[in-house]
Design an enzyme around this catalytic site. Structure first.
Site, PDB file in Angstrom:
ATOM      1  N   GLY A   1       0.981   1.631 -10.215  1.00 52.08           N
ATOM      2  CA  GLY A   1       1.881   2.735 -10.546  1.00 52.08           C
ATOM      3  C   GLY A   1       3.193   2.421  -9.862  1.00 52.08           C
TER       4      GLY A   1
ATOM      5  CE  LYS B   1       3.360  -3.540  -5.886  1.00 52.61           C
ATOM      6  NZ  LYS B   1       2.856  -2.515  -4.956  1.00 52.61           N
TER       7      LYS B   1
HETATM    8  P1  GDP Z   1       4.934   0.460  -5.966  1.00 54.62           P
HETATM    9  O1  GDP Z   1       3.579   0.681  -6.516  1.00 54.62           O
HETATM   10  O2  GDP Z   1       4.982  -0.593  -4.912  1.00 54.62           O
HETATM   11  O3  GDP Z   1       5.982   0.218  -7.025  1.00 54.62           O
HETATM   12  O4  GDP Z   1       5.335   1.812  -5.230  1.00 54.62           O
HETATM   13  P2  GDP Z   1       5.065   3.321  -5.774  1.00 54.62           P
HETATM   14  O5  GDP Z   1       6.012   3.625  -6.857  1.00 54.62           O
HETATM   15  O6  GDP Z   1       3.625   3.539  -6.025  1.00 54.62           O
HETATM   16  O7  GDP Z   1       5.358   4.140  -4.451  1.00 54.62           O
HETATM   17  C1  GDP Z   1       6.562   4.066  -3.797  1.00 54.62           C
HETATM   18  C2  GDP Z   1       7.134   5.488  -3.686  1.00 54.62           C
HETATM   19  O8  GDP Z   1       8.171   5.499  -2.730  1.00 54.62           O
HETATM   20  C3  GDP Z   1       7.769   5.985  -4.969  1.00 54.62           C
HETATM   21  O9  GDP Z   1       7.614   7.370  -5.044  1.00 54.62           O
HETATM   22  C4  GDP Z   1       9.232   5.611  -4.800  1.00 54.62           C
HETATM   23  O10 GDP Z   1      10.096   6.451  -5.554  1.00 54.62           O
HETATM   24  C5  GDP Z   1       9.420   5.832  -3.329  1.00 54.62           C
HETATM   25  N1  GDP Z   1      10.383   4.962  -2.643  1.00 54.62           N
HETATM   26  C6  GDP Z   1      10.627   3.631  -2.836  1.00 54.62           C
HETATM   27  N2  GDP Z   1      11.506   3.184  -1.910  1.00 54.62           N
HETATM   28  C7  GDP Z   1      11.799   4.235  -1.114  1.00 54.62           C
HETATM   29  C8  GDP Z   1      12.619   4.398   0.049  1.00 54.62           C
HETATM   30  O11 GDP Z   1      13.245   3.463   0.545  1.00 54.62           O
HETATM   31  N3  GDP Z   1      12.633   5.651   0.617  1.00 54.62           N
HETATM   32  C9  GDP Z   1      11.934   6.708   0.101  1.00 54.62           C
HETATM   33  N4  GDP Z   1      12.016   7.886   0.716  1.00 54.62           N
HETATM   34  N5  GDP Z   1      11.159   6.583  -0.986  1.00 54.62           N
HETATM   35  C10 GDP Z   1      11.094   5.364  -1.570  1.00 54.62           C
HETATM   36  P1  IMO Z   2       0.462  -0.587  -6.967  1.00 60.76           P
HETATM   37  O1  IMO Z   2       0.770  -1.734  -7.895  1.00 60.76           O
HETATM   38  C1  IMO Z   2      -2.302   1.102  -4.025  1.00 60.76           C
HETATM   39  C2  IMO Z   2      -6.575   0.291  -4.634  1.00 60.76           C
HETATM   40  C3  IMO Z   2      -7.455   1.468  -5.007  1.00 60.76           C
HETATM   41  C4  IMO Z   2      -8.763   1.025  -4.382  1.00 60.76           C
HETATM   42  C5  IMO Z   2      -8.769  -0.481  -4.628  1.00 60.76           C
HETATM   43  C6  IMO Z   2      -9.554  -0.911  -5.860  1.00 60.76           C
HETATM   44  O2  IMO Z   2       0.946   0.718  -7.452  1.00 60.76           O
HETATM   45  O3  IMO Z   2       0.875  -0.913  -5.584  1.00 60.76           O
HETATM   46  P2  IMO Z   2      -9.087  -0.753  -8.474  1.00 60.76           P
HETATM   47  O4  IMO Z   2      -8.796   0.423  -9.352  1.00 60.76           O
HETATM   48  O5  IMO Z   2      -8.017  -1.782  -8.461  1.00 60.76           O
HETATM   49  O6  IMO Z   2     -10.433  -1.357  -8.734  1.00 60.76           O
HETATM   50  O7  IMO Z   2      -9.175  -0.141  -6.979  1.00 60.76           O
HETATM   51  O8  IMO Z   2      -7.405  -0.855  -4.772  1.00 60.76           O
HETATM   52  N1  IMO Z   2      -5.400   0.077  -5.514  1.00 60.76           N
HETATM   53  C7  IMO Z   2      -4.137   0.376  -5.176  1.00 60.76           C
HETATM   54  N2  IMO Z   2      -3.642   0.965  -4.068  1.00 60.76           N
HETATM   55  N3  IMO Z   2      -1.466   0.671  -4.987  1.00 60.76           N
HETATM   56  C8  IMO Z   2      -1.947   0.059  -6.095  1.00 60.76           C
HETATM   57  O9  IMO Z   2      -1.143  -0.490  -7.030  1.00 60.76           O
HETATM   58  C9  IMO Z   2      -3.341  -0.075  -6.246  1.00 60.76           C
HETATM   59  N4  IMO Z   2      -4.156  -0.602  -7.196  1.00 60.76           N
HETATM   60  C10 IMO Z   2      -5.398  -0.519  -6.736  1.00 60.76           C
HETATM   61  O10 IMO Z   2      -6.981   2.657  -4.446  1.00 60.76           O
HETATM   62  O11 IMO Z   2      -8.735   1.235  -2.997  1.00 60.76           O
HETATM   63 MG    MG Z   3       2.161   2.212  -6.758  1.00 60.67          MG
END
Ligand code: GDP
Ligand code: IMO
Ligand code: MG
Length: 442
Positions: free
Chosen positions: A49, A23
């Site tokens: 995160g 996202k």
């Molecule tokens: P969010 O929480 O939805 O913002 O996603 P996160 O940052 O937790 O996890 C997504 C991970 O995938 C991060 O390490 C990004 O840098 C990586 N990422 C996002 N889009 C792509 C993609 O199209 N390809 C690859 N290989 N990595 C991606």
């Molecule tokens: P982003 O925004 C993935 C999961 C936790 C756990 C459950 C409840 O980066 O996509 P909490 O700490 O919210 O009470 O945990 O939700 N969880 C996530 N999993 N991405 C997240 O955020 C999450 N935020 C919470 O692992 O299963």
């Molecule tokens: Mg995340």
């Protein structure tokens, strides 16, 4: 109020799976159009995160919205957010070190919920208590559940409270209740925290508090309404994913907030009539971190490991390894129906470490094949999958549609066809973590 007679709108971006769909990257991508003047978080907290990456710059936002690496974009933290001030201050410092000053463009709702020094400990204690019966949720330990619980129990603290003279007293009163809870958990679950740890956290928290008092804490609802009246558009940034929604996820294996776009109005203090498009983000496969059932999980451990390694599937908040599964159409259709997403981002299309790729189309529940999402995922005993040719590492980093490998093209067409009834369109395909690693799909 309106300078050009035209009102602004809010576009919403949410994850359609179990979080970590990419996202943050997509928020940053949408900002390149220049049509949005601000990004607003409306729910969740530092359990999120969100990774942002371009060139050698990498930043993971937990509280600070993902518009932080775009100069001039206003950053809003809505009343629906539970604010971890220690994380917030750390992020502001990190951004300063990266050359991005965000303090002058960061606005925090005075009605946002304050995560206190003891909330993260309570989160851990509640998990220890649940573990006794093997019912751990696998939370992020960021104090999310306890802070939302206190809010609903009407004893919590708001960010705006920190500016009042009765704050210390209120905080002490709440801390007493928390200490009683912690003692109960110690008695019932043997959960113990060394006193030094509590003192250490309290000190860090007080330091953060002093800095947060200097930030722009305001009536964010009024500010956003003013911005919209000025004709400015805002992007609402969802955290977690639809499948973790407190009301519609696989309860209790969910987070403690409503992750649906329906919560934008409540979490920001704006009318739902201001909402225009709803962007839904998916990965080309599925991941899940924490406890709970995951029917689409790849059964072959070696194959799952291939996805984990190729996709670097380790949590941006906790570092835990994420379970990997096939794209789950039962869950995805449920999430699209609930969210009303009309535009889809497909990320991680570069990740396919196998010759074949599968998609889950049905769940087996009580001996019957079902296409509907059930109340309890633990009732699902098997799934039906469809299989297609994989594409290996062929698509990493590409940004032009004509360079997409035939197998990936077929896979994306397949997804689009399966979602025809929902009238959604794929707008962008991610081929790597960098800002540049994306294909416009229009
Ligand atoms: P969010 O929480 O939805 O913002 O996603 P996160 O940052 O937790 O996890 C997504 C991970 O995938 C991060 O390490 C990004 O840098 C990586 N990422 C996002 N889009 C792509 C993609 O199209 N390809 C690859 N290989 N990595 C991606
Ligand atoms: P982003 O925004 C993935 C999961 C936790 C756990 C459950 C409840 O980066 O996509 P909490 O700490 O919210 O009470 O945990 O939700 N969880 C996530 N999993 N991405 C997240 O955020 C999450 N935020 C919470 O692992 O299963
Ligand atoms: Mg995340």
């Amino acid at each position: 109020m309106s300078t050009n007679g035209k009102k602004g709108f809010i576009d919403v971006l949410v994850g359609l799976q179990w979080g970590d769909e990419g996202k943050g990257k997509n928020i940053d991508e949408l900002l390149s159009s220049g049509i949005y003047s601000g990004v607003a978080r409306f729910q969740g907290g530092a359990n999120a995160g969100h990774t942002l990456k371009f060139g050698n710059t990498e930043f993971i936002g937990h509280i600070v919205p993902s518009g932080c690496l775009r100069e001039g974009v206003e950053l809003y933290v809505g009343n629906g957010v539970v604010v971890d001030i220690v994380s917030l201050v750390k992020e502001i410092k990190e951004l300063k070190n990266l050359g991005f000053d965000v303090e002058n463009r960061l606005y925090i709702s005075n009605r946002a919920k304050l995560v206190t020094a003891l909330h993260p400990f309570l989160d851990k204690a509640e998990e220890a208590y649940r573990s006794k019966d093997g019912e751990k949720i696998g939370t992020t330990s960021r104090g999310i559940g306890p802070t939302y619980s206190d809010s609903r129990a009407r004893r919590g603290l708001l960010i705006g409270d920190i500016l009042f003279s009765d704050f210390n007293q209120k905080e002490e009163n709440l801390a007493k209740i928390h200490m009683d809870f912690l003692k109960m958990y110690q008695r019932e679950a043997g959960f113990e925290i060394p006193n030094e740890k509590i003192m250490e956290m309290k000190e860090k928290w007080q330091e953060a508090l002093a800095l947060v008092k200097k930030l722009k804490i305001c009536d964010l609802s009024s500010l956003l309404q003013k911005r919209l009246a000025e004709g400015k558009n805002i992007l609402a940034e969802g955290a977690q994913g639809i499948m973790l929604d407190i009301d519609y996820g696989d309860y209790p294996n969910v987070t403690s907030s409503n992750t649906l776009p329906a919560n934008v109005s409540l979490g920001l203090g704006v009318s739902h009539r201001t909402i225009r498009d709803i962007y839904g983000v998916i990965k080309a496969y599925t991941t899940k971190v924490g406890g709970g059932d995951f029917p689409a999980r790849i059964k072959d451990k070696e194959v799952e490991k291939l996805f984990q390694d190729a996709g670097h599937e380790f949590g941006a908040t906790t570092g835990r390894s994420r379970m990997c599964g096939w794209l789950d159409l039962v869950a995805l259709k449920y999430a699209i129906g609930l969210s009303g997403a009309n535009k889809i981002f497909v990320n991680k299309a570069d990740i396919c470490p196998t010759d074949k790729i599968k998609v889950v189309t049905e769940y087996l529940e009580n001996g019957k094949m079902m296409k509907e999402f059930p109340l309890r995922l633990n009732q699902v005993t098997d799934v039906t999958t469809e299989e297609m040719a994989g594409w290996g590492g062929a698509n990493y980093g590409i940004s032009k549609k004509e360079n997409v490998s035939p197998a990936l093209s077929l896979y994306l067409d397949y997804i689009k066809n399966k979602l025809t009834d929902f009238g959604v369109e794929i707008v962008s395909v991610g081929t790597g973590p960098d800002r540049e690693h994306t294909i416009s799909w229009n």
